[in-house]
Design an enzyme around this catalytic site. Structure first.
Site, short mmCIF file in Angstrom:
data_model
loop_
_atom_site.label_atom_id
_atom_site.label_comp_id
_atom_site.label_asym_id
_atom_site.label_seq_id
_atom_site.Cartn_x
_atom_site.Cartn_y
_atom_site.Cartn_z
N CYS A 1 -8.33 0.24 -4.59
CA CYS A 1 -7.31 1.16 -5.39
C CYS A 1 -7.38 2.66 -6.11
O CYS A 1 -6.59 3.76 -5.48
CB CYS A 1 -7.38 0.45 -6.72
SG CYS A 1 -7.45 -1.12 -6.56
N HIS B 1 -0.17 -2.63 -8.02
CA HIS B 1 -0.81 -2.78 -7.49
C HIS B 1 -0.51 -4.43 -7.44
O HIS B 1 -0.39 -5.05 -8.27
CB HIS B 1 -2.47 -3.47 -8.17
CG HIS B 1 -3.47 -1.98 -8.85
ND1 HIS B 1 -4.31 -1.00 -8.36
CD2 HIS B 1 -2.88 -1.33 -9.89
CE1 HIS B 1 -4.47 -0.39 -9.11
NE2 HIS B 1 -3.68 -0.56 -9.60
N ARG C 1 -17.32 -8.20 -1.41
CA ARG C 1 -17.65 -7.63 -2.65
C ARG C 1 -19.42 -8.71 -2.64
O ARG C 1 -19.83 -9.57 -1.52
CB ARG C 1 -16.85 -8.50 -3.65
CG ARG C 1 -15.81 -7.47 -4.11
CD ARG C 1 -15.17 -7.57 -5.14
NE ARG C 1 -13.27 -7.48 -4.57
CZ ARG C 1 -12.95 -7.69 -5.60
NH1 ARG C 1 -12.56 -8.70 -6.28
NH2 ARG C 1 -11.73 -6.73 -5.48
N HIS D 1 -0.19 -0.02 -2.92
CA HIS D 1 0.20 0.67 -4.30
C HIS D 1 1.04 1.41 -4.67
O HIS D 1 1.78 2.13 -3.53
CB HIS D 1 -1.54 1.66 -4.39
CG HIS D 1 -3.29 1.14 -4.33
ND1 HIS D 1 -3.22 0.63 -3.51
CD2 HIS D 1 -3.30 0.51 -6.04
CE1 HIS D 1 -4.34 -0.31 -3.96
NE2 HIS D 1 -4.47 -0.45 -5.23
N LYS E 1 0.13 -8.09 -16.50
CA LYS E 1 0.38 -8.85 -14.73
C LYS E 1 1.56 -10.20 -14.50
O LYS E 1 1.81 -11.10 -15.33
CB LYS E 1 -0.73 -8.84 -14.35
CG LYS E 1 -0.99 -10.00 -14.88
CD LYS E 1 -3.07 -9.75 -14.26
CE LYS E 1 -3.43 -11.34 -14.71
NZ LYS E 1 -5.21 -12.26 -14.12
N ASP F 1 -3.22 -4.82 1.04
CA ASP F 1 -2.49 -4.17 -0.50
C ASP F 1 -1.99 -3.82 -0.39
O ASP F 1 -1.16 -3.17 0.36
CB ASP F 1 -3.96 -3.84 -0.71
CG ASP F 1 -4.54 -2.91 -2.45
OD1 ASP F 1 -4.05 -3.45 -2.96
OD2 ASP F 1 -5.55 -2.99 -2.24
N GLN G 1 -7.83 -6.95 2.47
CA GLN G 1 -6.47 -7.48 1.88
C GLN G 1 -4.99 -6.98 2.02
O GLN G 1 -5.04 -5.71 2.77
CB GLN G 1 -6.25 -7.18 0.53
CG GLN G 1 -7.48 -7.81 -1.02
CD GLN G 1 -7.56 -6.46 -2.08
OE1 GLN G 1 -8.00 -5.73 -2.50
NE2 GLN G 1 -6.89 -6.82 -2.88
ZN LIG Z 1 -5.55 -1.40 -6.57
#
Ligand SMILES: [Zn+2]
Ligand SMILES: [Zn+2]
Length: 597
Positions: free
Chosen positions: A287, A464, A316, A338, A417, A336, A334
């Protein structure tokens, strides 16, 4: 006791706050009967707690030696006797101080410890026959109601889940309302063992793990096909929906996380590196760096929504003891994205995301369900912002005609969310996708802006979202969902061409080459082995189609077609195999159709 106050105080990991549904009551009652049986066989053992959990129950015992499988069989036998005796469960109330004394006299020190942590002046005990337990209830009326249960395993477990406490012996069991449900559950357990993605990953040469990289898979050529096909599918979907793909660095300076606010809460989870006396980290999420792309130029209200997707390679620092195959890793990718938008665009964007998610999972025969999490007690941003965003999420879900559960107060501190769960072929539920609205974290901390219609700078809202979640975990789940028998579009090898003997090797090779020219992932198995052996081998490798070539086939331009299920479809012209298989792969059809019509 899962339904009792003391268990709620304990909050052991993996344990559910259990409600008094008939099934939970039944399972918890079975745990009492198990404790009674254990006490009968091992009178010196002390009892700890025995809650209902998902699909069953457990009870923890203070016993020096671990339970053996033979012990479990004996316990089960005594349980059956207790059930047959049809003893009533009798509730009795007792002043707390008296209960402490009662259990102290019996040497049940865990019950005494639990009681000392309870504030209520009166507690309840439950008795069936010669066994009495501290418990809030409820229970079934009589032991005779427990008709379908089985003890599954035993393992060590620390008292209250704390490694400084004594190690207890835990027995896990399962219990159901009917024998039929129990049988079905036991079948699912067996099947889950067979489908374990760690086992299948190794057997099918998809991925493997080595001690030099805990929590990070080595992708083998077959597994890499899965990754590439999933990436291709994702990119096709996103390209068609106006996403722009970016890639941000993996190694980032600590000052970025200090600015985004993650350093304070997340630093123990990050891998840190010192480079030229500066502290860098491997990014745990994409992010904050993605916001640099947004901020490169001045954005106008006309530019929004801006959708940046990223195959984000994240790390992680999970504890080594928690790492599990592909589903709990240290390194993951991910899918991912945005999405930067104006507050008034939120509802439409969420609605189209939900539509995308549904289509996405349908491709994999996974049935999604939805959970909306709303404003927590501690939150950033204004009430108006939150009310607006929550209303947009409700509306978006409704506009898509989707049923959903509400999780009040479970949103992130920066926005509400929608979590999306899927049910796999064994009816197991996995949380995969998240659609997370961000009212303040990226917009405020990273100071994102757009120029609104009034010429003034405003903060955008950020979504996200990830749909696979991570490629690693999704492939782990898919491997078990399909039991390694992937649809043809995903299968590492889509067809295997098998000549019945060396005499027909040339014809088989020509068929194989035609498939390859049509970009079908084909293998030629002209090994000097018996035909039956080679067919079985292709089936074990879960290759969707076997194209067997002999004299008649060579003469007629056909193959003898077999599915990995064992179905023999007889002679099919090579032209038709090519056309049908090409169509099936392009359509990402989840069933094997070639030669069926
Ligand atoms: Zn994010
Ligand atoms: Zn109880």
């Amino acid at each position: 006791m899962a339904v009792s106050e003391e268990d709620r105080h304990l909050r052991l990991t993996g344990e559910f706050d259990c409600d008094a549904t008939p099934l939970a009551t039944l399972r918890h009652s079975t745990s009492h009967v198990m404790a009674q049986a254990v006490k009968r066989l091992f009178p010196e053992v002390k009892v700890a707690i025995g809650p209902a959990i998902e699909d069953g129950f457990y009870y923890d015992f203070d016993k020096r030696e671990p339970f053996t499988p033979e012990d479990l069989a004996r316990v089960e036998k005594v349980m059956a006797e207790i059930v047959k005796a049809d003893l009533p469960f009798e509730r009795q109330e007792m002043p707390r101080a008296e209960a402490v004394e009662f259990f102290r006299q019996r040497g049940e020190r865990y019950k005494v410890e639990i009681l000392e942590g309870i504030e209520a002046p009166t507690v309840s005990l439950y008795r069936q026959g010669d066994f009495i337990d501290l418990c809030r209830g409820p229970h079934v009326a009589r032991t005779g109601e427990l008709k379908a249960f089985k003890l599954l395993s035993s393992s060590g477990a620390y008292w209250r889940g704390d490694e400084h406490n004594p190690m207890l012996q835990r027995i896990y069991g399962t219990a159901w309302l009917t024998q039929e449900e129990l049988d079905k559950y036991l079948w699912r357990l067996e099947e889950a063992k067979k489908r374990d993605h760690r086992k299948l990953g190794r057997e099918l040469d998809l991925f493997d793990f080595y001690d030099v990289a805990p929590g990070a898979p080595f992708w083998l050529p077959g597994g890499m096909i899965l990754v590439r096909e999933l990436e291709k599918f994702a990119r096709e979907q996103l390209d068609a929906r106006g996403y722009q793909e970016i890639a941000t660095p993996i190694m980032l300076h600590r000052k970025l996380w200090e600015r985004s606010g993650h350093w304070e809460y997340f630093q123990d989870n990050m891998f840190k590196l010192e480079v030229e006396d500066e502290l860098f980290t491997l990014k745990p999420m994409n992010c904050p760096p993605s916001s640099y792309v947004y901020k490169r130029t001045v954005r106008s209200y006309r530019d929004l929504p801006l959708r940046y997707s990223e195959m984000g390679r994240d790390h992680r620092n999970e504890r080594s003891g928690t790492l599990t195959g592909l589903v709990r890793v240290r390194q993951f990718t991910q899918d991912d994205a945005h999405i930067y938008l104006r507050p008034d665009q939120l509802q439409d964007e969420i609605a189209s995301l939900l539509e995308l998610v549904r289509l996405w999972y349908k491709t994999f025969d996974l049935a999604p369900s939805y959970k909306l999490s709303t404003r927590p007690e501690k939150y950033l941003g204004t009430l108006e912002q939150w009310d607006g965003a929550e209303a947009a999420l409700h509306q978006a879900l409704r506009s898509q005609g989707l049923a959903y559960d509400l999780n009040p107060g479970d949103g992130a501190f920066y926005g509400p969310k929608i979590d999306i769960y899927v049910e796999d072929a064994l009816a197991r539920s996995w949380q995969i996708a998240t659609i997370q609205v961000d009212l303040t974290m990226l917009p405020e901390r990273m100071e994102c802006e757009y120029i609104d219609t009034d010429g003034q700078p405003k903060r955008p809202v950020v979504i996200h979202r990830a749909i696979y979640g991570s490629y690693e975990r999704f492939i782990g789940i898919l491997t078990e969902h399909y039991a390694g028998a992937f649809p043809s579009w995903l299968a590492p090898v889509q067809a295997r061409v098998i000549p019945i003997s060396e005499k027909f090797a040339d014809y088989a090779r020509s068929v194989h080459e035609r498939l390859r020219a049509a970009r079908i992932r084909s293998e030629l198995d002209d090994r000097n082995e018996k035909l039956g052996y080679r067919i079985r081998d292709a089936q074990l490798r879960k290759v969707p189609y076997m194209l067997v070539c002999g004299g008649r086939e060579a003469e007629q331009g056909t193959v003898s077609l077999r599915h990995r299920s064992g179905d023999d479809l007889g002679a099919v012209p090579v032209d038709r195999v090519l056309a049908d298989l090409t169509r099936e792969i392009a359509a990402r059809d989840s069933s094997l159709t070639v030669g069926r019509s």
